[in-house]
Design a protein around this motif. Structure first.
Motif, PDB file in Angstrom:
ATOM      1  N   GLY A  83      -5.363 -67.078  11.183  1.00 55.70           N
ATOM      2  CA  GLY A  83      -6.709 -67.321  10.692  1.00 55.70           C
ATOM      3  C   GLY A  83      -7.239 -67.019   9.486  1.00 55.70           C
ATOM      4  N   THR A  84      -8.500 -67.278   9.260  1.00 56.03           N
ATOM      5  CA  THR A  84      -9.174 -66.711   7.960  1.00 56.03           C
ATOM      6  C   THR A  84      -9.186 -65.347   7.589  1.00 56.03           C
ATOM      7  OG1 THR A  84     -11.320 -66.696   9.103  1.00 56.03           O
ATOM      8  CG2 THR A  84     -10.631 -68.912   8.153  1.00 56.03           C
ATOM      9  N   GLN A  85      -9.097 -64.748   9.077  1.00 56.94           N
ATOM     10  CA  GLN A  85      -8.881 -63.031   8.928  1.00 56.94           C
ATOM     11  C   GLN A  85      -7.600 -62.287   8.846  1.00 56.94           C
ATOM     12  OE1 GLN A  85     -12.199 -61.463  11.063  1.00 56.94           O
ATOM     13  NE2 GLN A  85     -13.264 -63.400  11.163  1.00 56.94           N
ATOM     14  N   VAL A  86      -6.678 -63.126   8.716  1.00 59.54           N
ATOM     15  CA  VAL A  86      -5.310 -62.547   8.968  1.00 59.54           C
ATOM     16  C   VAL A  86      -4.787 -61.329   8.176  1.00 59.54           C
ATOM     17  CG1 VAL A  86      -3.947 -64.382   7.610  1.00 59.54           C
ATOM     18  CG2 VAL A  86      -2.866 -63.186   9.783  1.00 59.54           C
ATOM     19  N   ALA A  87      -5.263 -61.435   6.793  1.00 55.81           N
ATOM     20  CA  ALA A  87      -4.821 -60.397   5.958  1.00 55.81           C
ATOM     21  C   ALA A  87      -5.330 -59.222   6.512  1.00 55.81           C
ATOM     22  CB  ALA A  87      -5.230 -60.894   4.658  1.00 55.81           C
ATOM     23  N   GLN A  88      -6.931 -59.446   6.815  1.00 56.06           N
ATOM     24  CA  GLN A  88      -7.398 -58.080   7.140  1.00 56.06           C
ATOM     25  C   GLN A  88      -6.718 -57.535   8.412  1.00 56.06           C
ATOM     26  OE1 GLN A  88     -11.594 -58.259   7.584  1.00 56.06           O
ATOM     27  NE2 GLN A  88     -11.771 -56.834   8.966  1.00 56.06           N
ATOM     28  N   GLN A  89      -6.487 -58.551   9.447  1.00 53.69           N
ATOM     29  CA  GLN A  89      -6.003 -58.053  10.785  1.00 53.69           C
ATOM     30  C   GLN A  89      -4.624 -57.424  10.596  1.00 53.69           C
ATOM     31  OE1 GLN A  89      -6.034 -61.905  12.193  1.00 53.69           O
ATOM     32  NE2 GLN A  89      -8.337 -61.890  12.989  1.00 53.69           N
ATOM     33  N   TYR A  90      -3.711 -58.065   9.625  1.00 52.31           N
ATOM     34  CA  TYR A  90      -2.366 -57.585   9.370  1.00 52.31           C
ATOM     35  C   TYR A  90      -2.571 -56.100   8.810  1.00 52.31           C
ATOM     36  CZ  TYR A  90       2.555 -58.012   7.887  1.00 52.31           C
ATOM     37  OH  TYR A  90       3.704 -57.837   7.659  1.00 52.31           O
ATOM     38  N   ARG A  91      -3.543 -55.895   7.695  1.00 47.26           N
ATOM     39  CA  ARG A  91      -3.476 -54.342   7.087  1.00 47.26           C
ATOM     40  C   ARG A  91      -3.996 -53.641   8.329  1.00 47.26           C
ATOM     41  NH1 ARG A  91      -5.946 -57.429   2.893  1.00 47.26           N
ATOM     42  NH2 ARG A  91      -7.969 -57.061   3.594  1.00 47.26           N
ATOM     43  N   GLN A  92      -4.771 -53.863   9.115  1.00 52.35           N
ATOM     44  CA  GLN A  92      -5.325 -52.883  10.152  1.00 52.35           C
ATOM     45  C   GLN A  92      -4.331 -52.631  11.119  1.00 52.35           C
ATOM     46  OE1 GLN A  92      -9.379 -53.934  11.686  1.00 52.35           O
ATOM     47  NE2 GLN A  92      -8.850 -53.229  13.625  1.00 52.35           N
ATOM     48  N   ASP A  93      -3.651 -53.727  11.738  1.00 58.18           N
ATOM     49  CA  ASP A  93      -2.864 -53.558  13.085  1.00 58.18           C
ATOM     50  C   ASP A  93      -1.509 -53.525  12.915  1.00 58.18           C
ATOM     51  OD1 ASP A  93      -5.281 -52.955  14.601  1.00 58.18           O
ATOM     52  OD2 ASP A  93      -5.698 -54.880  14.622  1.00 58.18           O
ATOM     53  N   MET A  94      -0.910 -54.168  12.023  1.00 50.41           N
ATOM     54  CA  MET A  94       0.616 -54.115  11.687  1.00 50.41           C
ATOM     55  C   MET A  94       1.093 -53.007  11.236  1.00 50.41           C
ATOM     56  SD  MET A  94       3.478 -56.082  12.330  1.00 50.41           S
ATOM     57  CE  MET A  94       3.049 -57.739  12.308  1.00 50.41           C
TER      58      MET A  94
END
Length: 295
Positions: A76-87
């Motif tokens: 989605g449009t927020q994948v970069a933020q999601q990835y940094r936060q939770d991967m």
């Protein structure tokens, strides 16, 4: 985040189905939101470590008459933020995506597709649920077992991510599988009550993974199997994922292998069926990508 458990799908979709034509046209499109390039041996056991293959991150757009819905949401449009936060940092070399990302919401808006009101989630892993936040008007349907995973979202692999599934804007509904056998599966949901779109439990990879059968207007049959396997050629001899990856991402490896054997038997019984894993570029490329439709 809002849950409404045990509301039968048939009742929730009553008005939706009532508006559908008795013999509504059915087609689908693969909305490719991104990809990653990896060694084939990382995706399937005994796949070899000399051949590179692409793994897709796709959402499936289904059109039934005038109705549209998604199966999974892709990146989605927020994948970069999601990835940094939770991967986790240690997993980023193996579980990654390549730029650019073209979210499903962006592609559908550009094509003039009406707002998506329903998303069926194959399972709640990061690369399938990333785009949910882009469709706040949609109800997200998942198996009750998968909603338990969602309720216990935490950073890492093998579960669901808070950055994706814990948003208060998301509206969750529990699928209500009926004891109606279909294609070798003991329970199913006939979404439109016409046999064109049928959901089945596909447990193993996650506690509540599901698969989707779609029969398009030409009569061709397709089975979207999520991450039960990452590549369709693994079904030829029942090969699981590369074992270190399977240890991380498959919640129940024994049940996952049972699901693979179910699909192998399914193909024997229905050789015309096309199995479409969520990440298999080889299969998806042959079918083409949105805005082209499979009819």
């Amino acid at each position: 985040m809002m849950f409404k458990h045990c509301l039968p799908l048939v009742l929730a979709l009553a008005s939706w189905s009532a508006q559908a034509q008795a013999k509504a046209s059915v087609e689908f499109a693969i909305v490719k939101t991104g990809k990653t390039t990896t060694l084939k041996g990382m995706m399937v056991s005994s796949g070899g470590f000399t051949t590179k293959v692409d793994g897709n991150f796709s959402a499936i757009l289904v059109k039934h008459g005038q109705t549209h819905f998604l199966f999974d949401s892709g990146l989605g449009t927020q994948v970069a933020q999601q990835y940094r936060q939770d991967m986790p940092w240690w997993a980023r070399a193996f579980f990654k995506y390549d730029e650019p990302v073209v979210p499903a919401r962006t592609q559908l808006d550009q094509a003039g597709i009406p707002p998506i009101e329903r998303i069926f989630l194959s399972h709640a892993h990061w690369d399938h649920a990333s785009g949910l936040a882009d469709f706040p008007q949609a109800v997200v349907w998942a198996a009750p077992e998968e909603l338990t995973v969602v309720q216990h979202a935490a950073p890492g692999l093998g579960g669901s991510w808070p950055s994706q599934v814990s948003l208060k804007s998301l509206r969750w509904q529990a699928l209500d599988f009926k004891p109606q056998p279909y294609k070798g599966f003991d329970r199913s949901i006939d979404v439109f009550a016409d046999g064109s779109v049928v959901l089945v439990p596909l447990f193993g990879h996650t506690p509540g993974s599901i698969g989707m059968f779609v029969t398009v207007g030409s009569g061709k049959r397709f089975f979207f199997c999520g991450d039960a396997v990452w590549r369709a050629d693994a079904l030829k001899d029942g090969r699981p994922k590369f074992w270190p990856a399977s240890l991380i991402v498959d919640k129940d490896r024994e049940q996952t292998q049972h699901t693979i054997e179910q699909m192998r038997e399914l193909i024997k019984q229905d050789p015309g069926l096309v199995v479409v894993p969520a990440h298999d570029d080889a299969v998806q490329s042959k079918l083409s990508y949105f805005p082209l439709w499979v009819k």
